[in-house]
Design a protein around this motif. Structure first.
Motif, PDB file in Angstrom:
ATOM      1  N   SER A  19       0.825  -1.381   0.028  1.00 48.08           N
ATOM      2  CA  SER A  19      -0.005  -0.091  -0.212  1.00 48.08           C
ATOM      3  C   SER A  19       1.073   1.285   0.002  1.00 48.08           C
ATOM      4  O   SER A  19       0.424   1.991  -0.565  1.00 48.08           O
ATOM      5  N   GLU A  20       2.361   1.209   1.066  1.00 45.06           N
ATOM      6  CA  GLU A  20       2.472   2.265   1.097  1.00 45.06           C
ATOM      7  C   GLU A  20       3.418   2.543  -0.541  1.00 45.06           C
ATOM      8  O   GLU A  20       3.579   3.821  -0.674  1.00 45.06           O
ATOM      9  N   LEU A  21       4.479   1.855  -0.501  1.00 42.42           N
ATOM     10  CA  LEU A  21       5.015   1.856  -2.166  1.00 42.42           C
ATOM     11  C   LEU A  21       4.098   2.196  -2.943  1.00 42.42           C
ATOM     12  O   LEU A  21       4.656   3.000  -4.094  1.00 42.42           O
ATOM     13  N   PHE A  22       2.725   1.519  -3.775  1.00 40.80           N
ATOM     14  CA  PHE A  22       1.810   1.939  -4.552  1.00 40.80           C
ATOM     15  C   PHE A  22       1.207   3.626  -4.343  1.00 40.80           C
ATOM     16  O   PHE A  22       0.652   3.762  -5.470  1.00 40.80           O
ATOM     17  N   ASP A  23       1.583   4.091  -3.010  1.00 40.52           N
ATOM     18  CA  ASP A  23       0.015   5.014  -2.788  1.00 40.52           C
ATOM     19  C   ASP A  23       0.282   6.395  -3.083  1.00 40.52           C
ATOM     20  O   ASP A  23       1.473   6.291  -4.097  1.00 40.52           O
ATOM     21  N   LYS A  24      -0.224   7.448  -3.518  1.00 40.29           N
ATOM     22  CA  LYS A  24       0.161   8.719  -4.643  1.00 40.29           C
ATOM     23  C   LYS A  24       1.221   9.704  -3.846  1.00 40.29           C
ATOM     24  O   LYS A  24       1.725  10.425  -4.780  1.00 40.29           O
ATOM     25  N   ASN A  25       1.560   9.297  -2.702  1.00 44.98           N
ATOM     26  CA  ASN A  25       2.623   9.655  -1.749  1.00 44.98           C
ATOM     27  C   ASN A  25       3.612   8.645  -1.440  1.00 44.98           C
ATOM     28  O   ASN A  25       4.891   8.950  -0.620  1.00 44.98           O
ATOM     29  N   GLY A  26       3.245   7.262  -2.330  1.00 48.13           N
ATOM     30  CA  GLY A  26       4.506   6.483  -1.896  1.00 48.13           C
ATOM     31  C   GLY A  26       6.082   6.847  -1.789  1.00 48.13           C
ATOM     32  O   GLY A  26       6.171   7.608  -3.190  1.00 48.13           O
ATOM     33  N   ALA A  27       6.573   5.812  -2.498  1.00 46.72           N
ATOM     34  CA  ALA A  27       8.390   5.640  -2.738  1.00 46.72           C
ATOM     35  C   ALA A  27       8.014   5.312  -4.525  1.00 46.72           C
ATOM     36  O   ALA A  27       9.093   6.003  -4.660  1.00 46.72           O
ATOM     37  N   LEU A  28       6.997   4.727  -4.819  1.00 47.57           N
ATOM     38  CA  LEU A  28       7.408   4.939  -6.549  1.00 47.57           C
ATOM     39  C   LEU A  28       6.572   6.762  -6.756  1.00 47.57           C
ATOM     40  O   LEU A  28       7.531   6.821  -7.921  1.00 47.57           O
ATOM     41  N   ALA A  29       5.845   7.393  -6.433  1.00 46.13           N
ATOM     42  CA  ALA A  29       5.706   8.221  -6.848  1.00 46.13           C
ATOM     43  C   ALA A  29       7.340   9.369  -6.699  1.00 46.13           C
ATOM     44  O   ALA A  29       7.033  10.340  -7.183  1.00 46.13           O
ATOM     45  N   ARG A  30       7.472   9.246  -5.734  1.00 43.71           N
ATOM     46  CA  ARG A  30       8.730  10.319  -5.079  1.00 43.71           C
ATOM     47  C   ARG A  30       9.988   9.607  -5.797  1.00 43.71           C
ATOM     48  O   ARG A  30      10.806  10.562  -6.664  1.00 43.71           O
ATOM     49  N   HIS A  31      10.250   8.934  -6.157  1.00 42.07           N
ATOM     50  CA  HIS A  31      11.554   8.447  -6.747  1.00 42.07           C
ATOM     51  C   HIS A  31      10.940   8.063  -8.640  1.00 42.07           C
ATOM     52  O   HIS A  31      12.548   8.492  -9.660  1.00 42.07           O
ATOM     53  N   ILE A  32      10.035   8.314  -8.956  1.00 42.34           N
ATOM     54  CA  ILE A  32      10.018   8.532 -10.148  1.00 42.34           C
ATOM     55  C   ILE A  32       9.073   9.409 -11.029  1.00 42.34           C
ATOM     56  O   ILE A  32       7.789   9.182 -10.624  1.00 42.34           O
ATOM     57  N   GLU A  33      10.183  10.005 -11.675  1.00 41.29           N
ATOM     58  CA  GLU A  33       8.827  11.241 -12.279  1.00 41.29           C
ATOM     59  C   GLU A  33       7.564  10.454 -13.414  1.00 41.29           C
ATOM     60  O   GLU A  33       7.437   9.673 -13.749  1.00 41.29           O
ATOM     61  N   GLY A  34       6.159  11.569 -13.124  1.00 42.25           N
ATOM     62  CA  GLY A  34       5.126  11.052 -13.726  1.00 42.25           C
ATOM     63  C   GLY A  34       4.693   9.870 -13.340  1.00 42.25           C
ATOM     64  O   GLY A  34       4.058   9.715 -13.503  1.00 42.25           O
TER      65      GLY A  34
END
Length: 645
Positions: free
Chosen positions: A10-25
């Motif tokens: 849940s945290e990884l794929f969240d809108k403020n999660g790790a993926l959103a923070r590291h991957i542009e767009g």
């Protein structure tokens, strides 16, 4: 409070999660999160999941992340080496950085991808390859620098090069632990790394090769795993069919003779009788090739064997191989190479004998693939469901089968039945793309049925119309080479660049298509899937007809007859579902991201005038439909306004 895998996902794929923070767009997608949770659940419960995830769901991260978080040893199998490399070189490194979870990953391919030290040394000393000495020198330098030995790293050797099979090994000619270069072996090292890794990226051919070896009790290629995730799973039944059967080619017989002579000169130069036996085998083989003919075709073997000249030529070839085997068994103690040739001759003889009518296995379809350069004899099982089901039962592990195209009108029965999968959980997530506004389906009025001689001419006229409206930027996908070439000829005078499959490699054609930005590309089977062209360069996909497999194909013909004899309906249970999945793959080329717009043209009138047409249309994304060419023009005008706004 305990932090669960579900929380981590849940945290990884969240809108403020790790993926959103590291991957542009990065855009969070509910379907991606849901799929990741279902995969995690399947891995934890050691159960089976069949999951269809439409284009744009982000299924790669949705299965990789839970695999990493599971702490299990997981094999990820893909349909193509390209996707295999993308997973290993791009996707896993991104997740390693984003997730901060320690894991070891490795990639493992089939042996023909790796340079063989021993075979390279033999080829360097073979006078027949003197003209390649500069290239061999380059390969030798690369061998001293590479860590993996994977020839795809190089750009100086094309896979079609005659040198490729000379410097790689096969199951037939590999000396295994008896090889003088075994301590440096790239394949052995790749397998050792796979043994130690948590995530191992393989391909379906390697997975099915392991399956076939284990099914026949002959050992294994892969170490044991806790879980298997099969991407592009729609390809698995066909690949399983290849590996559960057996094949023998004229090339293998020629290779045995060449290798025997080469090993003789090194290990038993005084045994010139080996040369004479090899000459005899080659002469008998050439006679068989002559009697079979060189007109490319796929035909039932027993139809060809009914020709007395072919039957006689096969008998004399078998006799010549038997004599060579006797001589090789005498020579086997002279060296490892000759011993290996003796084992190969024995195996080839055994396989070839299975194509004699009296030895034929009723569970196998015997067919012949005639090439201009020789032939391949195949024995393909009627069904793979029973052995595959037994294999699953011997592996009480988690299995995830996923693809963008596994269901037929929302039903997974066809896929599950092919592989004998019972009691699997199923899940389906539609593409997040808005097909209702991003696309239009045009069903032109074609006045004749596909079997009519004028049908392709009508397709040509439709193609010219839509190419003019879309200003090039079109894929034309065909179900036959003949139709493709006929339309290509008619488009030679087009205002747009015309690219045709076969003129260059697939990669080169796609690169050129993207660069032009207004090209027209004509392709058959291999362009229906695994092709990703985002943006305006691809704005229209035209499909000439429903991709029913050719009823003249010897395997399909045998399977149709087999099912009819058992009271089944092959059209409904084999031909329609396979064509639906192939059609969905072709359509998947059109919309590749949130900003894409495109026209889909399905020319086949049977979609509207046959009862089964509804099944095909129900399997497509929810797109607006028109039969009016003026609406097509309007659609492109609307797109132009949106894109210029």
């Amino acid at each position: 409070m305990e932090h669960t895998v579900s929380d981590a996902i849940s945290e990884l794929f969240d809108k403020n999660g790790a993926l959103a923070r590291h991957i542009e767009g990065y855009q969070p997608r509910q379907a991606q999160q849901e799929m990741a949770q279902r995969v995690a659940q399947t891995l934890e419960q050691q159960s089976l999941l069949i999951a269809e995830a439409g284009t744009g769901t982000g299924k790669t991260f949705a299965y990789l992340a839970p695999a990493i978080l599971s702490g299990q040893k997981v094999f990820i199998s893909t349909g193509t080496k390209n996707l295999q490399e993308q997973l290993y070189n791009k996707d896993l490194p991104v997740l390693r950085e984003v997730m901060s979870v320690p894991f070891r990953a490795s990639i493992l391919k089939g042996r023909s991808n790796y340079l063989c030290h021993h075979r390279l040394a033999m080829t360097e000393h073979d006078p027949a390859w003197l003209s390649y000495s500069a290239l061999l020198h380059e390969i030798r330098n690369w061998q001293d620098q590479t860590r993996s030995g994977d020839l795809s790293e190089t750009d100086f050797l094309d896979q079609q090069s005659p040198l490729w099979p000379r410097i790689t090994s096969t199951v037939d000619n590999c000396l295994g632990q008896q090889c003088p270069e075994y301590s440096q072996c790239f394949i052995a090292e790749a397998r050792r790394q796979a043994q130690e890794a948590d995530i191992v990226v393989i391909n379906h051919h390697l997975l099915m090769s392991d399956f076939a070896l284990k099914s026949s009790g002959q050992g294994e290629v892969l170490p044991e795993a806790d879980a298997y995730i099969i991407d592009e799973a729609h390809q698995l039944p066909a690949i399983a069919s290849q590996f559960l059967g057996h094949r023998i080619s004229s090339h293998q017989i020629m290779e045995l003779c060449r290798d025997t002579v080469r090993e003789m000169t090194v290990e038993a130069a005084d045994m010139n009788s080996l040369q004479q036996h090899c000459d005899k085998v080659q002469a008998r083989l050439e006679q068989l090739i002559f009697n079979i003919g060189s007109q490319e075709n796929r035909v039932p073997w027993l139809t060809i064997y009914a020709n007395n000249a072919v039957a006689e030529a096969l008998e004399t070839l078998l006799s010549a191989i038997e004599s060579l085997l006797d001589e090789l068994q005498l020579a086997a103690e002279r060296g490892k190479g000759l011993n290996q040739c003796a084992l190969r001759a024995e195996e080839l003889l055994h396989r070839l004998e299975q194509f004699l009518p009296e030895s034929a296995d009723n569970n196998m379809i015997l067919w012949l693939d005639i090439r201009t350069s020789g032939f391949i004899l195949h024995a393909t099982p009627h069904e793979v469901s029973e052995p595959f089901q037994q294999w699953l039962e011997t592996k009480p592990t988690a299995w995830v089968f996923t693809s963008a195209t596994l269901s037929v009108a929302g039903n997974f029965n066809h896929f599950a039945r092919q592989l004998g999968i019972a009691d699997a959980d199923t899940a389906s997530w539609d593409s997040p793309f808005d097909y209702a506004t991003q696309s239009l389906l045009y069903l032109p009025n074609v006045p004749v049925e596909p079997q009519h001689p004028d049908y392709t001419q009508h397709i040509t006229e439709i193609a010219k119309q839509v190419i003019a409206i879309s200003q090039g930027r079109t894929f034309l996908l065909f179900t036959s080479y003949r139709a493709m070439h006929q339309v290509a000829q008619e488009l030679e005078a087009s205002d747009y660049p015309v690219l045709v499959q076969g003129n260059r490699s697939k990669t080169a054609l796609l690169e050129e298509f993207r660069e032009h930005g207004n090209a027209v590309l004509l392709g058959t089977n291999s362009f229906w899937e695994g092709v990703d062209v985002k943006g305006e360069a691809l704005s229209c996909v035209l499909i000439d007809k429903i991709p029913f497999a050719s009823p003249g194909d010897p395997v399909l013909e045998a399977r149709i007859n087999y099912l009819k004899e058992r009271g089944g309906n092959p059209f409904r249970s084999i031909q329609i579902p396979s064509a639906v999945i192939q059609l969905k793959q072709g359509i998947g080329r059109l919309i590749r991201d949130q900003q894409d717009y495109g026209l889909l043209v399905l020319c086949d009138p049977r979609l509207l005038n046959k009862p089964y047409g509804k099944l095909f249309l129900r399997s497509l994304p929810a797109m607006p439909i028109t039969q009016d060419i003026d609406r097509v023009e309007q659609f492109f005008s609307e797109i132009a306004q949106i894109q210029s706004a």
